[in-house]
Design an enzyme around this catalytic site. Structure first.
Site, PDB file in Angstrom:
ATOM      1  CG  ASP A 232       0.150  15.093  -9.415  1.00 31.25           C
ATOM      2  OD1 ASP A 232      -0.699  15.828  -8.746  1.00 31.25           O
ATOM      3  OD2 ASP A 232       1.212  14.818  -8.808  1.00 31.25           O
ATOM      4  N   GLY A 254      -5.825  10.517 -13.124  1.00 32.71           N
ATOM      5  CA  GLY A 254      -5.327  11.708 -12.515  1.00 32.71           C
ATOM      6  C   GLY A 254      -5.735  11.585 -11.107  1.00 32.71           C
ATOM      7  CG  HIS A 255      -3.598  12.651  -8.084  1.00 30.95           C
ATOM      8  ND1 HIS A 255      -2.415  12.815  -7.367  1.00 30.95           N
ATOM      9  CD2 HIS A 255      -3.347  11.307  -8.803  1.00 30.95           C
ATOM     10  CE1 HIS A 255      -1.415  12.017  -7.493  1.00 30.95           C
ATOM     11  NE2 HIS A 255      -2.047  10.858  -8.216  1.00 30.95           N
ATOM     12  N   GLY A 256      -7.519  14.155  -9.897  1.00 30.17           N
ATOM     13  CA  GLY A 256      -9.011  15.115  -9.870  1.00 30.17           C
ATOM     14  C   GLY A 256      -8.560  16.552  -9.980  1.00 30.17           C
TER      15      GLY A 256
END
Length: 375
Positions: A232, A254-256
């Site tokens: 995430d 991940g999502h940054g």
């Protein structure tokens, strides 16, 4: 003869001083070895509680709680409360390994269990070492999401994070490795003056809701020189966060790095004065994001991104999604280069109700920010 007597008298005084210093050192260090087994099988929670009571009650100015190398300590959900401790300068030296129970059904948790390991009500706390804190999330990731939440709801457990700092100030974290939390790995909540550096945070790229670090209702938080690889957000910033400094981060998978989501169900929420610089993304879903619900209650301002490089898994590498009635203000970007991890892929940005400035090379182009050479 008189000279010889003087010599032995001085020597006796020195021995007394050194012995006293040695005893003082021993009193200032609380070694968990004296309280817990550390075989990775027996529950050591009660031993940790007793050791914490000893450290908290210590009369020395700077007590140290030692978790030594070479042992693995199994802990049920546990909170260390610094409210009534004698010292306001306590060190947790974690060089060993701490693990959580392996299955949701084995967690011994009261109602509204919010975290696995928590630190609350501290003013002067140092958490450091070469140790590993493993949330044993592999068993959570391997079961279906429906089965996981069914068990959680049946037992009234709300495990939002593995390691939480709450209602505290003047906290330093350094050197530790966090692995496989069932949900977010670290949370800073309702705290101020938090400094985290040289951390390593790891979980599989497909593990759900395993944010690396989440910041909520906290001010003066700095995160430096840290590697985050999760399923995430590497770092997520929630409501009430101000004066956040994020530098030298390796992020991905991940999502940054994200601000939000904010404003759900019309809640009044605010984030301001966030500086993100010197970040490398490695195949993250996105790069940098601001996410808000379309409400009048959200205020996001003074957000700066500088020297951001790397690759994005999705085409939209920059997302600035703000409310029409409360646009994001004073957003700045300088020297941004985010490419698609696919060789022939491209990256783009998404802008909605965001205003500010850009300088230097900004790729992908962020047209809602005006080009300006002097900032």
């Amino acid at each position: 003869m008189a000279t010889l007597n003087i010599f032995f008298f001085v020597l006796l005084i020195q021995c007394t001083v050194f012995t006293g210093s040695s005893r003082q050192l021993k009193k200032s260090n609380v070694n968990i070895d004296s309280y817990a087994i550390g075989d990775g099988k027996k529950d050591d929670s009660k031993g940790f509680k007793r050791a914490w009571d000893a450290a908290c009650d210590s009369s020395t100015p700077s007590p140290t709680f030692l978790v030594p190398q070479g042992k693995t300590f199994l802990l049920q959900p546990l909170t260390f409360n610094g409210k009534h401790c004698n010292s306001n300068n306590i060190t947790f030296q974690i060089d060993g390994r701490i693990i959580a129970p392996t299955k949701p059904s084995t967690w011994e948790c009261n109602r509204n269990c919010h975290h696995w390991i928590g630190f609350q009500n501290f003013d002067g706390l140092h958490i450091q070492g070469s140790g590993i804190i493993n949330g044993q999330g592999g068993n959570y990731f391997s079961v279906s999401k429906d089965m996981f939440y069914k068990d959680i709801l049946r037992r009234n457990i709300d495990i939002n994070c593995g390691f939480m700092i709450g209602h505290s100030k003047n906290v330093d974290m350094k050197g530790l490795t966090f692995e496989d939390s069932p949900k977010m790995h670290i949370a800073f909540e309702d705290s101020t003056s938090i400094h985290a550096t040289q951390l390593t945070i790891k979980a599989p790229g497909n593990s759900p809701n395993t944010d690396g670090i989440h910041i909520q209702r906290s001010t003066n938080v700095s995160i430096h020189n840290t590697t985050i690889q999760t399923g995430d957000d590497c770092i997520s910033i929630g409501d009430g966060s101000k004066y956040i400094n994020i530098t030298n981060i390796e992020c991905g998978p991940g999502h940054g790095i994200s601000i939000g989501s904010l404003g759900i169900m019309g809640k009044t929420e605010e984030v301001e004065f966030v500086h993100v610089r010197n970040v490398s993304f490695h195949g993250t879903t996105n790069g940098v994001r601001i996410k808000t619900w379309q409400t009048t209650a959200v205020e996001i301002s003074n957000i700066a991104y500088e020297n951001i490089n790397g690759t994005s898994h999705k085409e939209t590498a920059v997302q600035l999604s703000c409310s029409k009635s409360s646009p994001c203000r004073n957003i700045t970007m300088k020297n941004i280069n985010l490419r698609n991890e696919k060789q022939k892929g491209k990256t783009s940005s998404y802008c909605l109700n965001a205003h500010g400035l850009r300088n230097g090379r900004v790729h992908p182009n962020v047209p809602c920010l005006d080009k300006h050479d002097n900032f």
